[in-house]
Write a protein that holds these residues in place. Structure first.
Motif: not given
Length: 188
Positions: A17, A21, A77
């Motif tokens: 994750i 990003v 996300v």
């Protein structure tokens, strides 16, 4: 606590994750491809950890808890990144529907488990179809670039809309399955 291979794959998905990003915001031309690849890889590990757990009987309570958390975090996300980069009403609406349903169904499952009725709200076939459509949509939306004359981003938008509608449908099926217990609890 013994770490099984499926649980390690789930932990890998969580570790990906922040990588997603970071890559998403890097100022290079290849980052769209890399972000889409990371998300696609994470999606495949989601399928793979379940397959390994079933095939080799590698279940654990920790893995059963962590797997849906990892899935929901990765999807949330990816949706947030997509909406941030393409802040349209429709994109925000589809993301809100998907994230909202995930929160609502998680709460419903937890509550039903407290009542000893967890099996009443088990994962249905429509949920699996929704997940596949949603994952393909997010890969397309993260990739964004045209490919072989196909507007991949537009395909992703349409698939995300379909995923949101499937999300509502599956959420209603969960609610319908739980309704007798909810109604009975209200009478008590």
């Amino acid at each position: 606590m013994k770490l099984t291979v499926p649980t390690m794959l789930t932990l890998l998905r969580i570790l990906l994750i922040p990588v997603l990003v970071l890559v998403f915001y890097l100022p290079f031309k290849w980052t769209n491809f890399a972000a889409a690849f990371i998300f696609a890889f994470a999606s495949i590990t989601d399928w793979l950890d379940g397959w390994i757990a079933r095939r080799y009987n590698q279940y654990s309570a920790f893995g059963a808890f962590l797997d849906p958390v990892a899935d929901k975090l990765m999807v949330a996300v990816a949706l947030l990144l997509t909406v941030q980069k393409h802040p349209t009403v429709w994109m925000a609406l589809w993301a809100a529907v998907i994230i909202g349903r995930e929160i609502a169904v998680s709460a419903l499952r937890e509550w039903m488990a407290e009542l000893g009725q967890r099996a009443t709200v088990k994962v249905a076939g429509i949920g699996k179809i929704k997940t596949i459509v949603q994952m393909v949509a997010l890969v397309c939306l993260l990739y964004q670039e045209p490919f072989a004359g196909i507007n991949v981003f537009m395909v992703g938008e349409w698939l995300l809309a379909a995923a949101a509608l499937l999300t509502l449908w599956s959420g209603l099926l969960y609610l319908r399955a739980a309704w007798p217990v909810l109604r009975e609890d209200a009478r008590s």
